[in-house]
Design an enzyme around this catalytic site. Structure first.
Site, PDB file in Angstrom:
ATOM      1  N   HIS A  17      30.215  -4.234 -36.431  1.00 13.69           N
ATOM      2  CA  HIS A  17      29.019  -5.065 -36.321  1.00 13.69           C
ATOM      3  C   HIS A  17      27.765  -4.265 -35.980  1.00 13.69           C
ATOM      4  O   HIS A  17      26.797  -4.827 -35.473  1.00 13.69           O
ATOM      5  CB  HIS A  17      29.234  -6.168 -35.286  1.00 13.69           C
ATOM      6  CG  HIS A  17      30.138  -7.257 -35.779  1.00 13.69           C
ATOM      7  ND1 HIS A  17      30.387  -8.405 -35.065  1.00 13.69           N
ATOM      8  CD2 HIS A  17      30.864  -7.367 -36.916  1.00 13.69           C
ATOM      9  CE1 HIS A  17      31.231  -9.175 -35.737  1.00 13.69           C
ATOM     10  NE2 HIS A  17      31.530  -8.553 -36.861  1.00 13.69           N
ATOM     11  N   HIS A 104      46.309  -5.769 -31.193  1.00 11.62           N
ATOM     12  CA  HIS A 104      45.064  -5.204 -31.700  1.00 11.62           C
ATOM     13  C   HIS A 104      44.722  -3.953 -30.885  1.00 11.62           C
ATOM     14  O   HIS A 104      45.411  -3.622 -29.923  1.00 11.62           O
ATOM     15  CB  HIS A 104      43.941  -6.244 -31.633  1.00 11.62           C
ATOM     16  CG  HIS A 104      42.825  -6.008 -32.604  1.00 11.62           C
ATOM     17  ND1 HIS A 104      41.856  -5.048 -32.409  1.00 11.62           N
ATOM     18  CD2 HIS A 104      42.541  -6.590 -33.798  1.00 11.62           C
ATOM     19  CE1 HIS A 104      41.015  -5.062 -33.422  1.00 11.62           C
ATOM     20  NE2 HIS A 104      41.417  -5.985 -34.295  1.00 11.62           N
ATOM     21  N   ASP A 331      41.144 -11.677 -42.457  1.00  9.14           N
ATOM     22  CA  ASP A 331      42.079 -11.799 -43.572  1.00  9.14           C
ATOM     23  C   ASP A 331      43.441 -12.257 -43.065  1.00  9.14           C
ATOM     24  O   ASP A 331      43.967 -11.681 -42.100  1.00  9.14           O
ATOM     25  CB  ASP A 331      42.256 -10.446 -44.273  1.00  9.14           C
ATOM     26  CG  ASP A 331      40.998  -9.982 -44.966  1.00  9.14           C
ATOM     27  OD1 ASP A 331      40.790 -10.377 -46.116  1.00  9.14           O
ATOM     28  OD2 ASP A 331      40.212  -9.223 -44.355  1.00  9.14           O
TER      29      ASP A 331
END
Length: 431
Positions: A17, A104, A331
């Site tokens: 980002h 993650h 996704d």
């Protein structure tokens, strides 16, 4: 580290980002025609929002070449490329600031650096792979022009659904064929809908699913790869396992080869034109860490994406029990968009191996040192034409460029002379 390769090197930069992501490519040979369109085609295959089975993040991923080219031709200097981020939604990650996403990189990045990007995955996001794909497109163009190399990848399994390897012709399959099997980029038309149904079901349940990408690299000359630690398959494994969400790599027969006997697995040699080839290809085009001239075939396993909307019982950074239902745009399955990333990393490995091998052979043959080399003359004339057209002046003539280039042609010959002289001294001392 954010740099990959030795003689053909890439360094990626940027986070998910931030203002933009990009890459510096060092080691690209000079006098190769290169335009942004050469790179954009592969970036378009990687970009988000290609179907309702991928993240809806709306990014155009338009590449800008900042340096390393002039008049559409490479200079031999570092090539800088950037893609600006346009559709960031940092607010989507506000609920995950206190809770690391299970499986993650949130927790491990904080453990390593003491901080991590406050939104998205930062450097661990697949957004970082834009630089890889851009660099891979440059590497692939050079490999194609210099050696006729072809690299094609496809989705060969999703969840428990898979393709029979015999249904894919490794000698003839093309990217156009793969791209006609959207939205999954599967190896066969029939498997596309099967794969899509699996992903569609997971998405409806706010869950995710993994899969396998298979890749074939054709027209690879014999002799690429640097035993023992930089064996060609080792470098391919290094490259592929550096891609986000990868969990496995195998080349040739892979793990299935462990169930065979040597008499079944061995690839017998046979004469193929002016070289030796093999009847079978259980080796996957690599023997002893060196390419043998057969197609290089490998597979890469991708895990289910970690960020899912389905509620998960976990804990926050303080150790307090918590329930996380991730928000944002992600996704449900990464493999359709991973196809060009796998191709790009394969191209980078092969380009680095090619440049290394060419450097070894340069002592024996250096075609660019011959002033009557037709390819050299043609490229120099084309460069002159492009520069003249762009600058609107005729200041650069073929003779001037040729003379400028000729000033450096003595370097390979001097290098050979020094090497020979050193060898003679060593032999004399031993006597």
């Amino acid at each position: 580290m954010s740099t990959f390769g030795r003689n053909f090197r890439v360094t990626t930069f940027g986070e998910s980002h931030c203002r933009g992501v990009g890459v510096i490519v060092d080691g690209v040979p000079p006098l190769m025609e290169l335009a942004e369109a050469d790179v954009q085609k592969q970036l378009n295959r990687r970009r988000p929002g290609q179907s309702n089975l991928t993240t809806p993040r709306d990014e155009k991923d338009k590449v800008i070449i900042l340096s390393g080219t002039e008049a559409g031709v490479t200079l031999g200097t570092p090539i800088g490329m950037v893609v600006m981020n346009e559709d960031q939604h940092p607010v989507d990650y506000s609920s995950m600031q206190a809770v690391p996403r299970p499986s993650h990189a949130d927790y491990t990045y904080r453990a390593k650096y003491g901080t991590h990007a406050s939104s998205g995955g930062g450097r661990s996001s697949a957004r970082e792979t834009i630089g890889r794909v851009a660099a891979g497109a440059v590497a692939e163009k050079w490999l194609s022009l210099q050696f006729g190399v072809e690299i094609v990848a496809w989705v060969s399994s999703v969840g428990n659904e898979e393709i029979d390897p015999a249904d894919v012709n490794l000698e003839t399959i093309t990217r156009d064929e793969i791209d006609s099997h959207l939205p999954m980029r599967s190896g066969t038309k029939e498997s596309c809908e099967r794969f899509a149904n699996v992903v569609r079901k997971c998405k409806e349940e706010k869950d995710s699913i993994g899969g396998v990408v298979t890749c074939v690299c054709r027209n690879i000359p014999e002799g690429w790869g640097e035993p023992v630690f930089d064996r060609l398959e080792a470098m391919l494994a290094h490259a592929m396992l550096s891609i986000p969400a990868t969990k496995g790599f195998e080349v040739g027969s892979g793990f299935s080869g462990t169930r065979q006997r040597g008499s079944q697995h061995n690839d017998a040699f046979i004469q193929k034109g002016n070289r030796l080839g093999t009847v079978t290809n259980n080796s996957g085009g690599i023997q002893g860490g060196i390419s043998n001239g057969e197609p290089i075939v490998f597979r890469v396993a991708f895990k289910p994406p970690a960020t899912i909307g389905k509620e998960q019982s976990t804990c926050d950074y303080e150790g307090t029990n918590s329930v996380l239902a991730a928000t944002g745009r992600h996704d449900p399955c990464v493999v359709p968009r991973a196809v060009p990333i796998v191709e790009a990393m394969a191209a980078l490995v092969l380009a680095d191996a090619a440049v290394t091998q060419l450097g070894r052979l340069m002592c024996f043959e250096h075609p660019w040192s011959h002033h009557d080399n037709p390819k050299r003359t043609q490229l120099l004339q084309q460069v002159t034409k492009n520069i003249t057209a762009q600058a609107g002046a005729a200041a650069h003539s073929p003779s001037q460029i040729s003379n400028a280039t000729r000033r450096w042609d003595w370097i390979p010959h001097v290098a050979v002379g020094i090497a020979v002289g050193a060898a003679i001294v060593c032999i004399t001392r031993r006597k």
